[in-house]
Design a protein around this motif. Structure first.
Motif, PDB file in Angstrom:
ATOM      1  N   LEU A   1      46.265  -7.413  95.822  1.00 27.78           N
ATOM      2  CA  LEU A   1      45.933  -5.737  96.077  1.00 27.78           C
ATOM      3  C   LEU A   1      44.540  -5.124  94.983  1.00 27.78           C
ATOM      4  CD1 LEU A   1      50.385  -3.937  95.854  1.00 27.78           C
ATOM      5  CD2 LEU A   1      48.077  -4.528  97.699  1.00 27.78           C
ATOM      6  N   THR A   2      44.295  -6.229  94.226  1.00 29.92           N
ATOM      7  CA  THR A   2      43.162  -5.574  94.042  1.00 29.92           C
ATOM      8  C   THR A   2      41.592  -7.121  93.753  1.00 29.92           C
ATOM      9  OG1 THR A   2      43.572  -6.829  91.687  1.00 29.92           O
ATOM     10  CG2 THR A   2      43.993  -4.634  92.072  1.00 29.92           C
ATOM     11  N   GLN A   3      41.902  -7.658  94.709  1.00 25.91           N
ATOM     12  CA  GLN A   3      41.123  -8.884  94.810  1.00 25.91           C
ATOM     13  C   GLN A   3      39.540  -8.842  95.701  1.00 25.91           C
ATOM     14  OE1 GLN A   3      43.243 -12.273  96.763  1.00 25.91           O
ATOM     15  NE2 GLN A   3      43.475 -11.052  98.435  1.00 25.91           N
TER      16      GLN A   3
ATOM     17  N   ARG B   1      42.342   1.728  90.913  1.00 26.50           N
ATOM     18  CA  ARG B   1      43.397   1.696  92.559  1.00 26.50           C
ATOM     19  C   ARG B   1      44.822   1.564  91.902  1.00 26.50           C
ATOM     20  NH1 ARG B   1      42.215  -2.154  96.394  1.00 26.50           N
ATOM     21  NH2 ARG B   1      40.172  -0.976  96.086  1.00 26.50           N
ATOM     22  N   GLY B   2      45.193   1.119  90.619  1.00 23.30           N
ATOM     23  CA  GLY B   2      46.798   1.120  89.886  1.00 23.30           C
ATOM     24  C   GLY B   2      47.436   2.502  90.394  1.00 23.30           C
ATOM     25  N   THR B   3      46.392   3.840  89.647  1.00 25.43           N
ATOM     26  CA  THR B   3      46.566   4.826  89.922  1.00 25.43           C
ATOM     27  C   THR B   3      47.303   5.352  91.112  1.00 25.43           C
ATOM     28  OG1 THR B   3      45.561   5.481  87.853  1.00 25.43           O
ATOM     29  CG2 THR B   3      45.863   7.661  89.312  1.00 25.43           C
TER      30      THR B   3
ATOM     31  N   SER C   1      51.409   6.485  95.388  1.00 23.92           N
ATOM     32  CA  SER C   1      52.159   6.673  96.570  1.00 23.92           C
ATOM     33  C   SER C   1      53.110   5.659  96.481  1.00 23.92           C
ATOM     34  CB  SER C   1      51.108   4.954  97.558  1.00 23.92           C
ATOM     35  OG  SER C   1      51.575   4.237  96.897  1.00 23.92           O
ATOM     36  N   ARG C   2      54.220   5.415  95.878  1.00 25.71           N
ATOM     37  CA  ARG C   2      55.095   5.362  94.511  1.00 25.71           C
ATOM     38  C   ARG C   2      55.818   6.702  94.317  1.00 25.71           C
ATOM     39  NH1 ARG C   2      53.717   0.969  97.234  1.00 25.71           N
ATOM     40  NH2 ARG C   2      53.342  -1.223  96.307  1.00 25.71           N
TER      41      ARG C   2
ATOM     42  N   ILE D   1      49.098  -8.088  85.558  1.00 30.09           N
ATOM     43  CA  ILE D   1      48.685  -6.689  86.071  1.00 30.09           C
ATOM     44  C   ILE D   1      49.620  -6.409  86.469  1.00 30.09           C
ATOM     45  CG2 ILE D   1      47.615  -7.545  88.287  1.00 30.09           C
ATOM     46  CD1 ILE D   1      45.778  -5.935  88.265  1.00 30.09           C
ATOM     47  N   HIS D   2      49.896  -4.900  85.405  1.00 23.11           N
ATOM     48  CA  HIS D   2      50.043  -3.730  86.259  1.00 23.11           C
ATOM     49  C   HIS D   2      51.896  -3.757  85.893  1.00 23.11           C
ATOM     50  CE1 HIS D   2      46.346  -2.160  88.463  1.00 23.11           C
ATOM     51  NE2 HIS D   2      46.491  -1.523  87.012  1.00 23.11           N
TER      52      HIS D   2
END
Length: 318
Positions: A70-72, A185-187, A192-193, A218-219
């Motif tokens: 999701l971050t690549q 991006r993680g935020t 969204s969750r 990651i995360h």
């Protein structure tokens, strides 16, 4: 418990060496690939606890894999494949000797330092009048040194990292940018969750061709702290504890039982019942963070399963 993986002793094709971290074991394949096995070991206060947690390695590996995907588009990473639920395979990298910690809220270690009267952490000033779990005006980066096994990671400022030559100026600017981009991006994904990404840490390395990439996890709940967004402000206003998704519940249990990783302290007994509750919490973490039901892999013989899957993968990429 017998249905956990707490140590490995594989001998993969073209294996050159193995590095054993707190919870991961990393096999060097021909100085080209790294095979990273996420064990079921649990660490807290830089100490590995004596018993494994069923499914923990699978959970961490699958969360990290998902977030790398999701971050690549914004930060390159080391990952090539996941041939087993508990294994990631990626490019051989030389890790930077710092962990990039970023905090959006006054929580965990930062809040413990704040409670001691400190108003600066890693060279970053914190305002007066904050309460535990208050949001910072802007996320702050508070790096730590990357300690050897058995040693404690230590806070370090950006200035000290550069002065000591741990990371050069140009590379550090990239690490800071990537850290902020990943946290943003993680935020967004957490929101969204129905979650708040409170703080997290990232590790980076350099590939053979000199590219800086995200490595390790990651995360995940081991590297990150999440709050439930619903009711966050109300709990803050009322001075109540936040409802959170992280490894903090293990740290709290240890603290309540007289252990914070300090010399002379004994790790409290981990009963099978307690271990089962920790495993259940990790599954809850997975399902909330990823937004999908967790599918348990076959753990009747984890070592055999991993060896078979990894060898098949390595044979396929010869």
């Amino acid at each position: 418990m017998s249905n956990t993986i707490t140590t490995t002793n594989f001998n993969f094709p073209n294996q050159k060496s193995v590095y054993r971290g707190k919870v991961r074991e990393v096999y060097n394949i021909n100085d080209e690939l790294l095979v990273m096995v996420a064990t079921d070991r649990l660490s807290a206060f830089d100490v590995v606890l004596p018993k494994g947690i069923p499914y923990k390695g699978q959970i961490l590996n699958q969360i990290a894999t998902k977030f790398m995907e999701l971050t690549q588009d914004i930060v390159p990473n080391w990952l090539i494949a996941t041939p087993d639920p508990s294994v990631a395979v990626g490019h051989l990298c030389k890790p930077f000797k710092v962990e990039m910690v970023i905090r959006g809220y006054l929580s965990g270690h930062a809040s413990r330092e704040y409670a001691l009267g400190k108003r600066e952490i890693c060279g970053v000033k914190m305002a007066e009048g904050l309460k535990e779990n208050d949001k910072f005006p802007e996320p702050i980066i508070t790096p730590t040194t990357k300690a050897d096994n058995g040693e404690h990671d230590a806070d370090i400022s950006r200035e000290a990292i550069l002065d000591k030559g741990i990371v050069n100026d140009d590379d550090y600017l990239v690490l800071e940018k990537y850290t902020r981009d990943l946290f943003q991006r993680g935020t967004e994904i957490a929101a969204s969750r129905g979650l708040i990404l409170v703080d997290t840490k990232y590790e980076f390395g350099k590939t053979k061709d000199g590219q800086i990439v995200l490595i390790d996890e990651i995360h995940t709940p081991d590297s990150s702290r999440y709050f439930y967004a619903e009711g966050y402000q109300e709990r803050q206003d009322n001075g109540e504890e936040q409802k959170q998704l992280s490894k903090e519940f293990v740290r709290r249990w240890l603290i309540e039982n007289g252990f914070q990783g300090q010399e002379g302290q004994q790790i409290p007994e981990m009963t099978d019942e307690y271990i089962e509750t920790v495993s259940d919490r990790y599954i809850e973490l997975y399902e909330n963070i990823i937004g999908e039901k967790f599918v348990k892999a076959d753990i009747s013989n984890i070592n055999e399963r991993i060896e078979k899957n990894v060898v098949a993968y390595l044979e396929s990429v010869k």
